[in-house]
Design a protein around this motif. Structure first.
Motif, PDB file in Angstrom:
ATOM      1  N   ASP A  56       0.810  -1.214   0.000  1.00 27.93           N
ATOM      2  CA  ASP A  56       0.000   0.000   0.000  1.00 27.93           C
ATOM      3  C   ASP A  56       0.845   1.266   0.000  1.00 27.93           C
ATOM      4  N   GLY A  57       2.056   1.210   0.558  1.00 28.87           N
ATOM      5  CA  GLY A  57       2.930   2.381   0.578  1.00 28.87           C
ATOM      6  C   GLY A  57       3.957   2.383  -0.532  1.00 28.87           C
ATOM      7  N   LEU A  58       3.696   1.620  -1.585  1.00 28.23           N
ATOM      8  CA  LEU A  58       4.688   1.440  -2.657  1.00 28.23           C
ATOM      9  C   LEU A  58       5.129   2.760  -3.272  1.00 28.23           C
ATOM     10  N   PHE A  59       4.191   3.660  -3.514  1.00 21.85           N
ATOM     11  CA  PHE A  59       4.504   4.878  -4.262  1.00 21.85           C
ATOM     12  C   PHE A  59       5.162   5.951  -3.403  1.00 21.85           C
ATOM     13  N   THR A  60       5.085   5.819  -2.096  1.00 17.89           N
ATOM     14  CA  THR A  60       5.695   6.800  -1.207  1.00 17.89           C
ATOM     15  C   THR A  60       6.924   6.249  -0.498  1.00 17.89           C
ATOM     16  N   GLY A  61       7.170   4.958  -0.624  1.00 17.78           N
ATOM     17  CA  GLY A  61       8.307   4.319   0.034  1.00 17.78           C
ATOM     18  C   GLY A  61       9.586   4.465  -0.768  1.00 17.78           C
ATOM     19  N   PRO A  62      10.645   3.799  -0.323  1.00 16.28           N
ATOM     20  CA  PRO A  62      11.937   3.892  -1.008  1.00 16.28           C
ATOM     21  C   PRO A  62      11.929   3.208  -2.368  1.00 16.28           C
ATOM     22  N   ALA A  63      12.885   3.613  -3.206  1.00 21.89           N
ATOM     23  CA  ALA A  63      12.980   3.051  -4.558  1.00 21.89           C
ATOM     24  C   ALA A  63      13.205   1.552  -4.529  1.00 21.89           C
ATOM     25  N   GLY A  64      13.877   1.051  -3.487  1.00 20.95           N
ATOM     26  CA  GLY A  64      14.124  -0.384  -3.397  1.00 20.95           C
ATOM     27  C   GLY A  64      12.840  -1.184  -3.356  1.00 20.95           C
ATOM     28  N   ASP A  65      11.806  -0.648  -2.724  1.00 26.33           N
ATOM     29  CA  ASP A  65      10.515  -1.343  -2.695  1.00 26.33           C
ATOM     30  C   ASP A  65       9.932  -1.453  -4.097  1.00 26.33           C
ATOM     31  N   ARG A  66      10.064  -0.405  -4.875  1.00 25.25           N
ATOM     32  CA  ARG A  66       9.518  -0.438  -6.242  1.00 25.25           C
ATOM     33  C   ARG A  66      10.342  -1.355  -7.148  1.00 25.25           C
ATOM     34  N   ARG A  67      11.644  -1.415  -6.902  1.00 31.79           N
ATOM     35  CA  ARG A  67      12.457  -2.370  -7.685  1.00 31.79           C
ATOM     36  C   ARG A  67      12.047  -3.800  -7.379  1.00 31.79           C
ATOM     37  N   ARG A  68      11.839  -4.110  -6.108  1.00 34.88           N
ATOM     38  CA  ARG A  68      11.406  -5.471  -5.761  1.00 34.88           C
ATOM     39  C   ARG A  68      10.034  -5.771  -6.354  1.00 34.88           C
ATOM     40  N   PHE A  69       9.161  -4.781  -6.341  1.00 32.56           N
ATOM     41  CA  PHE A  69       7.839  -4.951  -6.951  1.00 32.56           C
ATOM     42  C   PHE A  69       7.988  -5.238  -8.443  1.00 32.56           C
ATOM     43  N   LEU A  70       8.829  -4.476  -9.117  1.00 36.29           N
ATOM     44  CA  LEU A  70       9.041  -4.695 -10.549  1.00 36.29           C
ATOM     45  C   LEU A  70       9.683  -6.057 -10.793  1.00 36.29           C
ATOM     46  N   ASP A  71      10.610  -6.462  -9.957  1.00 33.65           N
ATOM     47  CA  ASP A  71      11.230  -7.773 -10.130  1.00 33.65           C
ATOM     48  C   ASP A  71      10.198  -8.888 -10.018  1.00 33.65           C
ATOM     49  N   ARG A  72       9.232  -8.723  -9.121  1.00 33.32           N
ATOM     50  CA  ARG A  72       8.162  -9.718  -9.016  1.00 33.32           C
ATOM     51  C   ARG A  72       7.332  -9.732 -10.295  1.00 33.32           C
ATOM     52  N   LEU A  73       7.087  -8.569 -10.890  1.00 32.29           N
ATOM     53  CA  LEU A  73       6.346  -8.518 -12.159  1.00 32.29           C
ATOM     54  C   LEU A  73       7.124  -9.238 -13.254  1.00 32.29           C
ATOM     55  N   VAL A  74       8.445  -9.000 -13.290  1.00 36.52           N
ATOM     56  CA  VAL A  74       9.278  -9.651 -14.300  1.00 36.52           C
ATOM     57  C   VAL A  74       9.288 -11.160 -14.087  1.00 36.52           C
ATOM     58  N   LEU A  75       9.406 -11.576 -12.834  1.00 44.36           N
ATOM     59  CA  LEU A  75       9.528 -12.994 -12.515  1.00 44.36           C
ATOM     60  C   LEU A  75       8.310 -13.789 -12.974  1.00 44.36           C
ATOM     61  N   ALA A  76       7.157 -13.144 -13.010  1.00 41.67           N
ATOM     62  CA  ALA A  76       5.940 -13.841 -13.438  1.00 41.67           C
ATOM     63  C   ALA A  76       5.954 -14.161 -14.927  1.00 41.67           C
ATOM     64  N   VAL A  77       6.780 -13.452 -15.699  1.00 41.10           N
ATOM     65  CA  VAL A  77       6.870 -13.743 -17.136  1.00 41.10           C
ATOM     66  C   VAL A  77       8.223 -14.351 -17.516  1.00 41.10           C
ATOM     67  N   ASP A  78       9.200 -14.235 -16.631  1.00 41.26           N
ATOM     68  CA  ASP A  78      10.548 -14.753 -16.898  1.00 41.26           C
ATOM     69  C   ASP A  78      11.048 -15.426 -15.622  1.00 41.26           C
ATOM     70  N   ALA A  79      10.881 -16.721 -15.537  1.00 41.41           N
ATOM     71  CA  ALA A  79      11.180 -17.453 -14.298  1.00 41.41           C
ATOM     72  C   ALA A  79      12.660 -17.444 -13.950  1.00 41.41           C
ATOM     73  N   GLN A  80      13.543 -17.080 -14.882  1.00 40.48           N
ATOM     74  CA  GLN A  80      14.978 -17.049 -14.616  1.00 40.48           C
ATOM     75  C   GLN A  80      15.439 -15.708 -14.058  1.00 40.48           C
ATOM     76  N   HIS A  81      14.544 -14.738 -14.005  1.00 36.86           N
ATOM     77  CA  HIS A  81      14.949 -13.387 -13.599  1.00 36.86           C
ATOM     78  C   HIS A  81      15.481 -13.363 -12.171  1.00 36.86           C
ATOM     79  N   GLY A  82      14.870 -14.110 -11.274  1.00 31.02           N
ATOM     80  CA  GLY A  82      15.312 -14.114  -9.888  1.00 31.02           C
ATOM     81  C   GLY A  82      16.747 -14.574  -9.739  1.00 31.02           C
ATOM     82  N   ALA A  83      17.123 -15.590 -10.493  1.00 30.45           N
ATOM     83  CA  ALA A  83      18.494 -16.087 -10.427  1.00 30.45           C
ATOM     84  C   ALA A  83      19.483 -15.025 -10.909  1.00 30.45           C
ATOM     85  N   ARG A  84      19.105 -14.280 -11.955  1.00 31.26           N
ATOM     86  CA  ARG A  84      19.982 -13.215 -12.440  1.00 31.26           C
ATOM     87  C   ARG A  84      20.134 -12.108 -11.398  1.00 31.26           C
ATOM     88  N   VAL A  85      19.024 -11.723 -10.770  1.00 31.15           N
ATOM     89  CA  VAL A  85      19.083 -10.671  -9.758  1.00 31.15           C
ATOM     90  C   VAL A  85      19.960 -11.113  -8.592  1.00 31.15           C
TER      91      VAL A  85
END
Length: 384
Positions: free
Chosen positions: A133-162
């Motif tokens: 709920d505080g994604l847009f007002t929190g630190p950039a790291g929270d939004r990067r993790r959110f985006l990584d979760r979005l990527v991971l749903a379409v690219d299952a190897q993304h987590g290993a790269r990160v």
């Protein structure tokens, strides 16, 4: 636009737990496509969503350590399994923490697989929890993790790269603590960081751009869930947009080499995808998402997650299983009705939680509602 006719729609038909969180044993048959879990706070609703989320790559929707998911008073391990109905017939997916020392294991129809990444052939999972709920007002790291979760749903190897990228950056930071680091070692680490970092940034950039494009394509100014304008900002992402990946790697490697003194003084690596940010604007108002009201931010986030579910279906050919924790509590009746209608159009299976069963009154009759009490999950009787 509905994607129901264009994608497969895997569904969980049974959820089995053993010694997971608050559940000693649980075996629940599931028939609904829209599934609501109602119960008081602390009853164990989110635990059920977390169990399902472990069938996606990563550590689940709470990002907890595996050992913390084992039931207190149990044997130190747990089992999570589902029966899944797919276009090619039934399949059983399971993950467990067991052995000495305890380690995570994954199985498909009883046969071991290396990790939950293998489950991506059968299902994709997206989720939204109150912690966002505080994604847009929190630190950039929270939004990067959110985006990584979005990527991971379409690219299952993304987590290993990160993970590999973050490990290499930590190694460089430690090496820079030495007043006279081994230059050959440092050069090698920076080459590795540049190669993996460009791949991470490229995957994030592609997903953000695809999601932004889908949102623009389906834009509906009358929707109760306002459209978002998305952009990924960062040095490496900019270099990727200006030329081939190999050139971006060269520029990144040079920036790391030239920034050694600065990074040593800062105690961390300052340039790279670990410093990027997902910038979100409230489309109809054309203001930064963080300046919108709390209700508008929630509606904006719901809209992004719904669009992401449609993107996952489009890119993977699988309508994702959607997990929505306490989704209806802060939505008015109009938005709840609109949400349930949008979820129905997705075509995938949806699991929702809420303290009050009245929050799910607008669900279609085909939906399945359960009552959750400590250690138990039973069909909602409509009484009480």
């Amino acid at each position: 636009m509905s994607l129901v006719s264009e994608v497969a729609q895997p569904r969980i038909t049974r959820l089995t737990l053993a010694d997971f969180r608050s559940y000693t044993r649980l075996d629940v048959p599931i028939s609904g496509r829209l599934v609501a879990l109602s119960g008081e706070n602390g009853a164990g609703k989110t635990n059920l969503l977390e169990a399902i989320s472990l069938l996606a790559p990563g550590r689940g929707l709470r990002r907890a350590d595996m050992a913390d998911m084992a039931r207190i008073g149990g044997g130190g391990g747990f089992v999570v399994a589902v029966d899944l109905d797919t276009a090619n017939g039934p399949v059983r997916l399971g993950t467990a923490l067991d052995g000495q020392p305890p380690s995570r294991r994954c199985r498909i129809d009883g046969a071991p697989v290396s990790s939950a990444t293998a489950f991506a052939e059968y299902l994709r999972i997206v989720w939204l929890t109150p912690t966002l709920d505080g994604l847009f007002t929190g630190p950039a790291g929270d939004r990067r993790r959110f985006l990584d979760r979005l990527v991971l749903a379409v690219d299952a190897q993304h987590g290993a790269r990160v993970n590999a990228f973050e490990k290499a950056v930590r190694g460089r930071n430690r090496l820079l603590e030495d007043p006279a680091p081994d230059r050959a070692w440092l050069d090698g680490l920076e080459a590795e960081i540049a190669e993996i970092g460009v791949a991470v940034a490229a995957a994030r950039k592609e997903t953000a751009e695809r999601l932004a494009g889908l949102i623009a394509e389906e834009r509906d100014d009358a929707s109760p869930f306002p459209f978002a304008v998305l952009a990924l900002e960062g040095d490496v992402e900019g270099w990727i947009g200006e030329g081939p990946a190999v050139e971006a790697e060269d520029r990144y490697r040079a920036a790391l080499r030239n920034g050694r003194a600065r990074d040593r003084a800062a105690g961390r690596t300052l340039v790279g995808p670990q410093a990027s940010d997902l910038v979100v604007r409230h489309g109809p108002k054309d203001v930064p998402a963080g300046r919108a009201s709390t209700g508008e931010q929630k509606a904006l986030l719901v809209g992004i997650v719904l669009a992401h579910a449609r993107l996952v279906a489009r890119m993977s050919g699988l309508a994702p299983i959607v997990l929505l924790d306490e989704i209806a509590a802060h939505l008015d009746q109009r938005r709840r009705a609109a949400l349930f209608e949008a979820l129905d159009r997705l075509g995938g299976q949806v699991f929702m939680t809420g303290a009050d069963p009245a929050l799910f009154a607008e669900l279609p009759q085909s939906a399945q509602i359960f009552t959750v009490t400590p250690g138990r999950v039973e069909p909602f009787s409509g009484e009480g």
